[in-house]
Design an enzyme around this catalytic site. Structure first.
Site, PDB file in Angstrom:
ATOM      1  N   ARG A   1      -1.108   9.443  -0.071  1.00  0.00           N
ATOM      2  CA  ARG A   1      -2.306   9.905  -0.782  1.00  0.00           C
ATOM      3  C   ARG A   1      -2.301  11.391  -1.090  1.00  0.00           C
ATOM      4  NH1 ARG A   1      -6.763   6.225   2.407  1.00  0.00           N
ATOM      5  NH2 ARG A   1      -6.148   4.309   1.361  1.00  0.00           N
TER       6      ARG A   1
ATOM      7  N   LEU B   1     -15.246   5.093  -4.165  1.00  0.00           N
ATOM      8  CA  LEU B   1     -13.827   4.765  -4.020  1.00  0.00           C
ATOM      9  C   LEU B   1     -13.384   3.590  -4.890  1.00  0.00           C
ATOM     10  CD1 LEU B   1     -11.268   5.321  -2.281  1.00  0.00           C
ATOM     11  CD2 LEU B   1     -11.987   3.401  -0.888  1.00  0.00           C
TER      12      LEU B   1
ATOM     13  N   PHE C   1       0.852  -1.179   0.000  1.00  0.00           N
ATOM     14  CA  PHE C   1       0.000   0.000   0.000  1.00  0.00           C
ATOM     15  C   PHE C   1       0.892   1.234   0.000  1.00  0.00           C
ATOM     16  CE2 PHE C   1      -4.637   0.512   1.361  1.00  0.00           C
ATOM     17  CZ  PHE C   1      -5.086  -0.519   0.573  1.00  0.00           C
TER      18      PHE C   1
ATOM     19  N   GLN D   1      -8.560  14.262   4.205  1.00  0.00           N
ATOM     20  CA  GLN D   1      -7.879  13.493   3.149  1.00  0.00           C
ATOM     21  C   GLN D   1      -8.726  13.376   1.880  1.00  0.00           C
ATOM     22  OE1 GLN D   1      -6.871   9.005   3.486  1.00  0.00           O
ATOM     23  NE2 GLN D   1      -4.942  10.111   3.416  1.00  0.00           N
TER      24      GLN D   1
ATOM     25  N   HIS E   1     -12.391  11.848   1.433  1.00  0.00           N
ATOM     26  CA  HIS E   1     -12.367  10.470   1.922  1.00  0.00           C
ATOM     27  C   HIS E   1     -12.324  10.325   3.433  1.00  0.00           C
ATOM     28  CE1 HIS E   1     -11.637   6.214   1.712  1.00  0.00           C
ATOM     29  NE2 HIS E   1     -10.428   6.301   2.239  1.00  0.00           N
TER      30      HIS E   1
ATOM     31  N   GLU F   1      -6.947   1.876  -2.857  1.00  0.00           N
ATOM     32  CA  GLU F   1      -5.520   1.893  -3.142  1.00  0.00           C
ATOM     33  C   GLU F   1      -5.010   0.479  -3.464  1.00  0.00           C
ATOM     34  OE1 GLU F   1      -3.619   4.769  -0.624  1.00  0.00           O
ATOM     35  OE2 GLU F   1      -2.064   3.308  -0.194  1.00  0.00           O
TER      36      GLU F   1
ATOM     37  N   ARG G   1      -3.224  10.542   6.546  1.00  0.00           N
ATOM     38  CA  ARG G   1      -3.305   9.142   6.964  1.00  0.00           C
ATOM     39  C   ARG G   1      -2.775   8.230   5.869  1.00  0.00           C
ATOM     40  NH1 ARG G   1      -6.948   4.799   6.191  1.00  0.00           N
ATOM     41  NH2 ARG G   1      -8.535   6.017   5.108  1.00  0.00           N
TER      42      ARG G   1
ATOM     43  N   HIS H   1      -8.852  11.225  -1.396  1.00  0.00           N
ATOM     44  CA  HIS H   1      -8.296   9.978  -1.927  1.00  0.00           C
ATOM     45  C   HIS H   1      -8.062  10.158  -3.422  1.00  0.00           C
ATOM     46  CE1 HIS H   1      -7.782   5.784  -2.942  1.00  0.00           C
ATOM     47  NE2 HIS H   1      -7.825   5.459  -1.666  1.00  0.00           N
TER      48      HIS H   1
HETATM   49  C1  LIG Z   1     -15.170   3.531   0.930  1.00  0.00           C
HETATM   50  C2  LIG Z   1     -14.160   3.485   2.038  1.00  0.00           C
HETATM   51  C3  LIG Z   1     -13.137   2.565   2.013  1.00  0.00           C
HETATM   52  C4  LIG Z   1     -12.193   2.507   3.042  1.00  0.00           C
HETATM   53  N1  LIG Z   1     -11.189   1.592   2.987  1.00  0.00           N
HETATM   54  C5  LIG Z   1     -10.308   1.511   4.001  1.00  0.00           C
HETATM   55  C6  LIG Z   1      -9.300   0.506   4.014  1.00  0.00           C
HETATM   56  O1  LIG Z   1      -9.215  -0.334   3.121  1.00  0.00           O
HETATM   57  N2  LIG Z   1      -8.433   0.472   5.042  1.00  0.00           N
HETATM   58  C7  LIG Z   1      -8.497   1.365   6.077  1.00  0.00           C
HETATM   59  O2  LIG Z   1      -7.687   1.270   6.990  1.00  0.00           O
HETATM   60  N3  LIG Z   1      -9.457   2.309   6.103  1.00  0.00           N
HETATM   61  C8  LIG Z   1     -10.366   2.403   5.093  1.00  0.00           C
HETATM   62  N4  LIG Z   1     -11.330   3.361   5.129  1.00  0.00           N
HETATM   63  C9  LIG Z   1     -11.486   4.178   6.347  1.00  0.00           C
HETATM   64  C10 LIG Z   1     -12.154   3.350   7.437  1.00  0.00           C
HETATM   65  O3  LIG Z   1     -13.014   2.402   6.882  1.00  0.00           O
HETATM   66  C11 LIG Z   1     -12.956   4.224   8.395  1.00  0.00           C
HETATM   67  O4  LIG Z   1     -12.160   5.281   8.843  1.00  0.00           O
HETATM   68  C12 LIG Z   1     -13.413   3.412   9.604  1.00  0.00           C
HETATM   69  O5  LIG Z   1     -14.054   2.238   9.207  1.00  0.00           O
HETATM   70  C13 LIG Z   1     -14.314   4.233  10.511  1.00  0.00           C
HETATM   71  O6  LIG Z   1     -14.788   3.392  11.531  1.00  0.00           O
HETATM   72  P1  LIG Z   1     -15.561   3.966  12.782  1.00  0.00           P
HETATM   73  O7  LIG Z   1     -15.870   2.828  13.683  1.00  0.00           O
HETATM   74  O8  LIG Z   1     -14.819   5.104  13.349  1.00  0.00           O
HETATM   75  O9  LIG Z   1     -16.905   4.586  12.171  1.00  0.00           O
HETATM   76  P2  LIG Z   1     -18.017   4.028  11.152  1.00  0.00           P
HETATM   77  O10 LIG Z   1     -17.739   2.675  10.662  1.00  0.00           O
HETATM   78  O11 LIG Z   1     -18.227   5.122  10.166  1.00  0.00           O
HETATM   79  O12 LIG Z   1     -19.290   3.925  12.085  1.00  0.00           O
HETATM   80  C14 LIG Z   1     -19.918   5.062  12.649  1.00  0.00           C
HETATM   81  C15 LIG Z   1     -21.069   4.579  13.508  1.00  0.00           C
HETATM   82  O13 LIG Z   1     -21.614   5.683  14.212  1.00  0.00           O
HETATM   83  C16 LIG Z   1     -23.023   5.645  14.141  1.00  0.00           C
HETATM   84  N5  LIG Z   1     -23.507   7.014  14.289  1.00  0.00           N
HETATM   85  C17 LIG Z   1     -23.023   8.147  13.729  1.00  0.00           C
HETATM   86  N6  LIG Z   1     -23.723   9.200  14.145  1.00  0.00           N
HETATM   87  C18 LIG Z   1     -24.666   8.745  14.996  1.00  0.00           C
HETATM   88  C19 LIG Z   1     -25.703   9.344  15.760  1.00  0.00           C
HETATM   89  N7  LIG Z   1     -25.935  10.653  15.748  1.00  0.00           N
HETATM   90  N8  LIG Z   1     -26.482   8.547  16.509  1.00  0.00           N
HETATM   91  C20 LIG Z   1     -26.288   7.202  16.536  1.00  0.00           C
HETATM   92  N9  LIG Z   1     -25.321   6.588  15.846  1.00  0.00           N
HETATM   93  C21 LIG Z   1     -24.525   7.356  15.093  1.00  0.00           C
HETATM   94  C22 LIG Z   1     -23.321   5.035  12.789  1.00  0.00           C
HETATM   95  O14 LIG Z   1     -24.614   4.493  12.766  1.00  0.00           O
HETATM   96  C23 LIG Z   1     -22.236   3.965  12.734  1.00  0.00           C
HETATM   97  O15 LIG Z   1     -22.663   2.827  13.417  1.00  0.00           O
HETATM   98  C24 LIG Z   1     -12.285   3.421   4.108  1.00  0.00           C
HETATM   99  C25 LIG Z   1     -13.315   4.336   4.146  1.00  0.00           C
HETATM  100  C26 LIG Z   1     -14.234   4.397   3.112  1.00  0.00           C
HETATM  101  C27 LIG Z   1     -15.304   5.445   3.173  1.00  0.00           C
END
Ligand SMILES: Cc1cc2nc3c(=O)[nH]c(=O)nc-3n(C[C@H](O)[C@H](O)[C@H](O)COP(=O)(O)OP(=O)(O)OC[C@H]3O[C@@H](n4cnc5c(N)ncnc54)[C@H](O)[C@@H]3O)c2cc1C
Length: 586
Positions: free
Chosen positions: A286, A252, A119, A240, A353, A255, A397, A242
């Site tokens: 990135r 997306l 990566f 960021q 992103h 990568e 990141r 992407h």
């Molecule tokens: C398309 C895409 C591909 C990616 N690929 C990669 C990768 O390959 N490798 C990598 O390391 N990172 C990757 N990332 C980044 C990574 O996936 C995210 O940063 C990470 O998964 C975020 O996880 P999280 O638990 O912080 O939040 P999230 O998974 O976004 O979850 C947020 C949670 O909060 C809840 N929530 C939000 N607001 C409220 C509210 N007001 N009330 C109740 N619930 C709420 C939502 O319902 C959800 O359950 C990618 C991101 C994207 C968008």
């Protein structure tokens, strides 16, 4: 009507990888855990993560956590805190194995060990040859992680409030955070969840920008809840972009596509990344690749009838690699672009992103704020995942480091909460004021009638952020952007839900999400305007150089009076020598 109440030891807001990993740690320690999520847990954005998760397992190339740490510090453009980065990189291998034991079906090599792909920004031996450090379940890694963690939580009796929207935190007079007011989306009924600790794990705010890779729900609610509770947001100027979003649409293309050997070409068929990053080429970090694409297009070497995108070349990889390593990405390309990656070039352009900034925490997930005497923990409040800023990503990141971040720090927060619960065995009495304030946010959306629409304002905000706070920034553009965002903030008071015979609760939720996005938009542009240097993802055309003398510090934005403050970067790691700032070349 009396407000219904539920009591738990601990409340987790957000059911993505960060929230679920913390909840699992807590439920396994026999704490009573409530997880609130505005969508069904397995629809959280973590499910969309494709490429994978970094850990120096050394299965494919020689590797160790110290090299991973070096790459992360360099990737962060020296704004990441080195103690937190060391902690994360050291924990990575163990974390992957734990996930594997929880049921994540990582891709394998012939010899049975976990497959790892190269990566961006990964090197061997502190900046030497390309490393292969990203563990993946094909290109559906986040999906596999989220489903496994959800199932483990069900098994451990975590209590889920599915499709409940968190409105605001509640506190007591002394500033302890004691839970939150939430709204059941189906019925529109509010509920008070009392807890001795509250963890924000609400993910990022990609919906700030028009073209983005994020889910519709990524509106940064937790960030805005923190702001309203008086907590500052750290490093919000670093967002960021992407490099490889599907052109014009933003979805997306991971990568992983370049990790598996894909590369970018301009309209002349030139592999232009060789000019910008002679060593790492298409696998530079990135921020570097996104800027290079923007420059190619600006200088007239873009592809297509309007010269406004770049091509990603994958056809030489052959159908076998595409099917085995990049099946979901190939499918997205076919669906959204109608082209066949095994034969055609793929139009791409940078897309918003990842939110590098967030709620300031230490490496135990406690929320920390500066006070005259140093730093102070906000009792009972934790944050983990993309909404937190530990800070391991600093100004940029590295791919594969976010899935790692959410799981490592979700787990660490869980462990610290267990200690807090032991030391604070009783529920405290909450302030009625803070409950009333949260309820008034809901009541505001009972007024219906003529006025501005939520949709129009949301779209205007997204376009403004894209045009005035995008990949390249200047004082002039940002000042104008700030004016526009503040105007939108004013107009928010004129917004009304249209007086149809039936208003769905989702309309109320979208209005409250917009309020949150506007707060975060103001925070982002204000912080970006103040930072007079270029570092990582923050690229100021009028200050093109990184300025370590004046700007090697984290910004802190407070909602009250839109005040900015700063705090030093923690350059001292836990056990090894610091990596001093150097010129960042790839
Ligand atoms: C398309 C895409 C591909 C990616 N690929 C990669 C990768 O390959 N490798 C990598 O390391 N990172 C990757 N990332 C980044 C990574 O996936 C995210 O940063 C990470 O998964 C975020 O996880 P999280 O638990 O912080 O939040 P999230 O998974 O976004 O979850 C947020 C949670 O909060 C809840 N929530 C939000 N607001 C409220 C509210 N007001 N009330 C109740 N619930 C709420 C939502 O319902 C959800 O359950 C990618 C991101 C994207 C968008």
């Amino acid at each position: 009507m009396t407000l219904p109440k539920r009591k738990f030891d601990t409340l987790v807001i957000g059911a993505g990888g960060g929230g679920l990993r913390a909840a699992l740690q807590l439920a396994q320690a026999d704490a009573s855990v409530a997880v609130v999520s505005k969508v069904f847990p397995t629809r959280s954005h973590t499910v969309a993560a494709q490429g994978g998760m970094n850990a120096a397992l050394a299965n494919v190339s020689p590797d160790n956590w110290h090299w991973h740490m070096y790459d992360t510090v360099k990737g962060s453009d020296y704004l990441g805190d080195q103690d937190a980065i060391e902690y994360m990189c050291r924990a990575a291998a163990k974390t992957v194995i734990e996930l594997e034991h929880a049921g994540v079906p990582f891709s394998r090599m012939e010899n049975g060990s976990i497959y790892q792909r190269p990566f961006g920004g990964q090197s061997q031996n502190f900046g030497g040859d390309q490393a292969a450090r990203t563990c993946a379940a094909a290109d559906r890694t986040g999906h596999a992680i989220l489903h496994s963690l959800y199932q483990q939580n069900i098994r451990s009796k975590t209590h889920f409030f599915d499709e409940y929207f968190a409105i605001d935190l509640v506190k007591d007079e002394e500033g302890f955070v004691l839970g939150a007011v939430v709204l059941e989306i189906e019925t529109g009924e509010p509920l008070l969840i009392e807890a001795r600790t509250t963890l924000l794990a609400t993910g990022g705010a990609g919906q700030l920008f028009r073209t983005n890779t994020n889910a519709h729900i990524n509106t940064g609610d937790g960030l805005a809840m923190a702001l309203r509770a008086g907590v500052p947001l750290q490093d919000m100027e670093f967002f960021q972009f992407h490099p490889t979003g599907i052109a014009g649409k933003g979805m997306l293309i991971s990568e992983a596509a370049r990790g598996e050997g894909g590369y970018l070409v301009n309209k002349d068929g030139e592999r232009f990344m060789e000019r910008y990053a002679p060593h790492a080429k298409d696998l530079a970090s990135r921020d570097v690749v996104s800027r290079s694409i923007s420059i190619e297009v600006k200088e007239g070497r873009g592809c297509g009838p309007n010269g406004d995108y770049i091509h990603l070349k994958l056809d030489h990889l052959g159908p076998e690699v595409l099917d085995k390593r990049l099946p979901a990405i190939s499918e997205s390309i076919r669906t959204f672009l109608g082209v066949d990656p095994s034969k055609d070039l793929v139009p791409i352009y940078p897309t918003a992103h990842y939110t590098m900034g967030g709620i300031p925490t230490n490496k135990s997930g406690q929320v920390v704020v500066p006070v005259d005497t140093g730093e102070e923990v906000i009792p009972g409040l934790y944050a983990a995942g993309e909404c937190a800023c530990v800070s391991v990503h600093g100004a940029n990141r590295l791919g594969g480091n976010s899935l790692l971040d959410i799981v490592v720090f979700g787990r660490a927060a869980g462990n610290d909460i267990i200690e807090f619960l032991k030391e604070n065995p009783y529920h405290r009495r909450m302030s009625q004021d803070s409950v009333d304030q949260a309820l008034s946010r809901i009541a505001r959306w009972d007024q219906k009638g003529e006025g501005e629409s939520v949709d129009t304002l949301r779209r205007e905000l997204q376009t403004t952020m894209e045009e005035y706070c995008g990949v390249f920034r200047t004082e002039e553009i940002l000042s104008e952007g700030l004016g526009k965002v503040l105007e939108l903030e004013q107009r928010m008071s004129q917004v009304r839900l249209q007086d149809h015979s039936k208003i769905f609760n989702t309309a109320r939720i979208e209005a409250m999400e917009l309020e949150n996005l506007i707060d975060i938009g103001v925070a982002t542009v204000t912080s970006a305007l103040a930072r007079q240097e270029s570092r990582g993802a923050h690229s100021r055309v009028d200050y093109p150089k990184r300025d370590d003398v004046h700007w090697m510090k984290h910004s802190l934005y407070y909602k009250e009076n839109r005040r900015l403050d700063y705090k030093p970067v923690r350059t001292k790691p836990l056990t090894v020598e610091s990596f001093p700032p150097k010129d960042r070349v790839y």
